[in-house]
Design a protein around this motif. Structure first.
Motif: not given
Lengths: 406, 245
Positions: B42, B44-45, B175, B207, B240, B244
């Protein structure tokens, strides 16, 4: 990946866009068909020439009067060969088979209760059979005596004899040429059509008879336009020609500056015609080659489009284990299959087209068998050459980028 | 215990570009995955999880560091050798399924076999293998349907069957539920769960926390570095949620 699997995958790829694949092959189809038809047409032209040469007879020298005689008063005694010169030539030139001259006319022919219109009447001399290698089947041919006296005798071609008299022997019977009644003294063997001349559909008479009865003396009189001299062999041709040169200048009382005649051999005619055909064939070959290249560019274009369209597929295949080589081979195979299919259809179209031309067109065609593997090979080469670049582009793709391609 | 380590990466870095415009996507990753593990990645982008996934999937080579997959150092292999490793050792599951639309389900599943020349099996055996794989994901009845005749969930199940066909050492899922509704996503996760129970090693990028909860262990990346490992999804919710925002 095996050859058959690669072929299968390539085929599946092509079947995705059937219409597009077909239109792409059209360029190659036209190119290959063009190659085959062009070669068939020029081979047909060559065969025509060969036939005409046979029709002329072997090792023939043609002596043509180069002075135009327009009529009385314009050099009535000017240099021109006459019938009476033929025996002189025959007796004084060494190494010849025969000498003859021809003066043709066309007349309606009556005989045996039948009338044939517009039959070719060939006024000629005894040497005709030697010059043309043509035999009399029944009776005899025109003799020197016939010519000396302008005898009203006729020798029938095979077909003319059949049509007028059927199975009965025509020798001794009479035939009317125009208004001149002649005695039939012979019938020729069957020879058929050679070049453009239908030997069997003609009547042979003394040349002096033609001059006397059929040809308006104002347009030529007894002057010969062409004298045919047949040499014994190819080797003596030059010697015969130089003998002729000397003798004819004596006869005509001319000199080398204005001999009053020209000599042509069949070789020079062959050369001239052959060079014309060759030019023709070269031109056609270029047209065919250009259309093949255009076909190849069409394939390359579509393959480039295809590679772009299927970038994602390429990425996926790479992710699943396709090596760059596998990808390259797949696209190369597609291009080759396209061009070979085009080649195959093109061969069918080319062979069929040549046949149609021959049967229904005005042109004679002779199918050149080597043109089939040749054009097929050319199509394959075009596929490989023009497929290589797009296939290499496909193989160079980065799988990550390709997979993300939209 | 070395025998049970399937993936081992040391000091893995990946730099895109050169000089002043160079971007460090991965900054020294050290991690190991044991046989039979179900790991979620996992982050973030921009955290480098896609880059890591590409390297783990042998689609890309690291700038530095080592990557040992199933006892073989694959970090310096040529393109052709990487293709072989992908074919034999890795089963890919993509977010967008990546099925070939012109092929029916069974042909799609058989696709990797095309590039597995040395397995010496006949076409009939290949079909049997593919049929078994499709039955395993519950699509035995739809073997001859083309992708456009299948729902998203069904398409992803075909893709899973394809990933299993060469009996890979590891399944990499990027994904896998990203394009699916909750219900289909749950189905897919059930299948992955089942595979895991049967002993498959799975590494999955996601994600979504609730998807990651299916894994036993979450590797959390941020700015090209691992900031948390060996924790269950429920215990990294703070990371997480923090990212976000």
């Amino acid at each position: 990946m095996s050859f058959w699997k690669t072929l299968k995958v390539a085929w599946e790829g092509l079947m995705m866009n059937k219409v597009r694949s077909f239109l792409t092959t059209l360029g190659v189809i036209i190119g290959v068909a063009a190659v085959i038809m062009m070669l068939a047409i020029s081979a047909g032209a060559e065969a025509d020439i060969a036939d005409q040469i046979n029709a002329l007879g072997a090792n023939l020298i043609m002596v043509m009067s180069s002075m135009q005689r327009m009529g009385p008063g314009m050099g009535g005694s000017s240099a021109s060969l006459t019938y009476s010169d033929l025996p002189v030539i025959r007796d004084n030139i060494k190494g010849i088979n025969g000498v003859s001259a021809e003066q043709n006319t066309s007349q309606d022919v009556k005989g045996g209760g039948t009338t044939l219109s517009d039959i070719a009447i060939v006024g000629t001399t005894s040497g005709f059979v030697d010059v043309h290698g043509y035999e009399v089947a029944q009776g005899r041919f025109v003799t020197d005596q016939d010519n000396d006296r302008a005898n009203k005798v006729a020798v029938l071609g095979y077909d003319v004899a059949q049509e007028l008299f059927g199975d009965t022997n025509p020798v001794g019977q009479s035939v009317t040429l125009g208004t001149v009644k002649c005695t039939i003294v012979g019938v020729m063997e069957e020879k058929g059509v050679v070049g453009t001349t239908d030997y069997d559909n003609r009547i042979y008479v003394p040349i002096t008879l033609v001059f006397k009865k059929f040809v308006n003396s104002r347009f030529g009189g007894t002057n010969l336009r062409v004298v045919y001299v047949s040499a014994e062999s190819k080797e003596v041709m030059d010697d015969v020609m130089s003998q002729l040169n000397t003798l004819l200048m004596q006869i005509l009382d001319t000199d080398a500056s204005a001999p009053g005649f020209t000599m042509t051999t069949q070789d020079s005619i062959i050369d001239m015609r052959a060079s014309t055909t060759e030019t023709f064939r070269n031109l056609l070959s270029w047209v065919a080659a250009v259309s093949l290249v255009v076909g190849g560019i069409g394939i390359m274009n579509i393959m480039l489009v295809s590679v772009t369209e299927r970038t994602r597929e390429i990425g996926l295949r790479q992710a699943l284990g396709a090596r760059p080589r596998d990808v390259q081979l797949q696209f190369l195979m597609e291009a080759v299959v396209l061009s070979l299919l085009g080649g195959l259809v093109g061969i069918i179209a080319g062979v069929g087209g040549s046949w149609l031309f021959n049967e229904f067109g005005s042109m004679r065609t002779v199918l050149v068998t080597t043109s089939i593997p040749l054009s097929f090979g050319a199509a394959a080469a075009v596929g490989i050459f023009f497929g290589y670049y797009p296939a290499t582009q496909a193989a160079k793709l980065d799988p990550i980028v390709a997979l993300r391609h939209e | 215990m070395m025998n049970d380590t399937l993936i081992e990466v040391h000091g893995l870095t990946k730099v895109y570009g050169k000089g002043t415009i160079a971007v460090e996507a991965l900054r020294g990753i050290d991690a190991a995955v044991q046989k039979g593990e179900f790991v979620a990645i996992m982050g973030p982008s921009g955290s480098g999880k896609s880059t890591l996934m590409n390297i783990l999937g042998c689609l890309d080579r690291p700038t530095d560091g080592s990557y040992i997959l199933d006892g073989e150092d694959v970090s310096r292999l040529s393109k052709n050798e990487l293709a072989r490793v992908r074919n034999r050792k890795i089963g890919f599951i993509f977010q967008s399924y990546n099925l070939l639309p012109r092929l029916d389900a069974i042909k799609n599943v058989m696709l990797p076999l095309l590039y597995n020349g040395e397995n010496g099996k006949s076409e009939a055996e290949h079909r049997q293998q593919a049929t078994a794989a499709l039955e395993l994901v519950g699509l035995g009845e739809r073997m001859h349907h083309k992708p456009n005749e299948l729902s998203g969930g069904q398409q992803q199940r075909v893709a899973i069957a394809r990933a299993l066909i060469n009996d890979p050492a590891i399944i990499l899922a990027d994904e896998p539920t990203g394009n699916l509704d909750t219900r289909s996503a749950e189905d897919i996760m059930q299948i992955l769960h089942q595979l895991h129970t049967n002993g498959a090693t799975i590494v999955m990028v996601t994600h979504e926390l609730d998807i990651a909860e299916h894994a036993e262990r979450v590797i959390y990346l941020r700015d090209g570095e691992i900031i948390s490992d060996k924790e269950h999804a429920s215990r990294i919710a703070h990371l997480h949620n923090g990212d976000k925002r």
